[in-house]
Design an enzyme around this catalytic site. Structure first.
Site, PDB file in Angstrom:
ATOM      1  N   GLN A  30       0.817  -1.206   0.000  1.00  0.00           N
ATOM      2  CA  GLN A  30       0.000   0.000   0.000  1.00  0.00           C
ATOM      3  C   GLN A  30       0.851   1.256   0.000  1.00  0.00           C
ATOM      4  OE1 GLN A  30      -2.263  -0.381   3.675  1.00  0.00           O
ATOM      5  NE2 GLN A  30      -0.446  -1.166   4.691  1.00  0.00           N
ATOM      6  N   ASP A  85      -0.557   0.409  12.981  1.00  0.00           N
ATOM      7  CA  ASP A  85      -0.060   1.667  13.555  1.00  0.00           C
ATOM      8  C   ASP A  85       0.313   1.514  15.021  1.00  0.00           C
ATOM      9  OD1 ASP A  85      -2.492   2.654  15.275  1.00  0.00           O
ATOM     10  OD2 ASP A  85      -3.366   2.151  13.332  1.00  0.00           O
ATOM     11  N   GLY A 138      -3.840 -12.260   8.105  1.00  0.00           N
ATOM     12  CA  GLY A 138      -4.627 -12.668   9.262  1.00  0.00           C
ATOM     13  C   GLY A 138      -5.504 -13.871   8.990  1.00  0.00           C
ATOM     14  N   ASP A 155      -8.981  -5.131  13.362  1.00  0.00           N
ATOM     15  CA  ASP A 155      -8.831  -3.703  13.052  1.00  0.00           C
ATOM     16  C   ASP A 155      -8.308  -3.589  11.622  1.00  0.00           C
ATOM     17  OD1 ASP A 155      -8.636  -0.957  13.184  1.00  0.00           O
ATOM     18  OD2 ASP A 155      -6.672  -0.983  14.141  1.00  0.00           O
TER      19      ASP A 155
END
Length: 276
Positions: A30, A85, A138, A155
């Site tokens: 990304q 993050d 995941g 998340d």
């Protein structure tokens, strides 16, 4: 100085002034940008979508972490999927009952960027010995292992080419299979006003698998559209009924928070977006 523009919806856009660009680059997965804004502080952007701002990131991170963890009587093992993050990890680690946190993040380069440029937000969370960090997908991790967890926190970004595998019925089935007895799963569910398809997806594919399930909300200024939704599910715990301090399952936070409180926990289950 320039302006960052985000397309929230085909008919709605928001602009934030870039007062200083701190990082901009592309990882294997990304485009990542971190810039400073005089009002919002540091802003993390992934693929042209705002993820967090220093101004109000605690509303999101504390809501997705503390509501499920304080609704569980004794959470010892936690699985976080995404959240590169590090702010959600920071909040999970505040719980002294938690003995191990497994965090699975697809983009290892993102973690390094955030550790360098958002370090003031992280409280050295990535150095905590309770953390088991897995760089990988995941969905694949859930299939490959056998450990069970008291709380699973998803998340992810909104559905895109990097997160499609986290929005399937089989993914939620695998999450359920990895929950320990009494376990709770929570996932970010987007903005009800502008992204109702995400909530409908969660309702049909995630919540339908569990005995109890629903949504709670928080008002996060950074996310245009008013309320932000979180989906929750469990076969053992009805979070919507555990909003009173008198409830034996409702535990009080024994650490410092900036947004989360007993009152906000309760309010999260009563806030509802306007119906169209």
């Amino acid at each position: 100085m320039s302006w960052f523009e985000e397309g929230i919806h085909p008919e709605i856009r928001q602009s934030i002034r870039r007062d200083q660009v701190l990082f901009e680059g592309k990882t294997d997965f990304q485009h990542v940008e971190i810039f400073a804004n005089d009002l919002l502080g540091r802003v993390l952007v992934l693929d042209d979508a705002v993820q967090i701002t220093e101004h109000d990131e605690e509303i999101y991170s504390e809501s997705i972490a503390h509501v499920p963890l304080l609704s569980h009587p004794d959470p010892k093992s936690v699985l976080i999927i995404g959240a590169g993050d590090g702010t959600v990890l920071r909040e999970v680690l505040k719980h002294q009952t938690v003995q191990q946190v497994t965090m699975v993040e697809l983009d290892g380069a993102l973690i390094q960027v955030c550790r360098e440029h958002l370090s003031t937000l992280l409280d050295d969370a990535y150095d905590d010995p309770r953390l088991k960090l897995v760089i990988g997908d995941g969905a694949g991790y859930l299939v490959s292992g056998g450990q069970s967890y008291d709380v699973i926190i998803i998340d992810s970004t909104d559905p895109d080419e990097n997160s499609t595998s986290l929005f399937t019925g089989s993914f939620y089935q695998n999450c359920k299979a990895r929950l320990a007895k009494g376990g709770i799963i929570v996932a970010q569910a987007g903005c009800p006003s502008y992204q109702p398809s995400i909530l409908n997806h969660m309702k049909n594919r995630m919540l339908s698998l569990f005995h109890y399930g629903g949504f709670y909300h928080a008002a996060i200024p950074t996310y245009v559209g008013g309320l932000h939704a979180f989906s929750w599910a469990s076969d053992w715990v009805d979070l919507a009924q555990m909003t009173e301090q008198s409830d034996p399952g409702f535990r009080k936070a024994e650490f410092t928070t900036r947004y989360y409180s007993d009152r906000n926990h309760k309010a999260a289950f009563y806030l509802e977006p306007a119906q169209k």
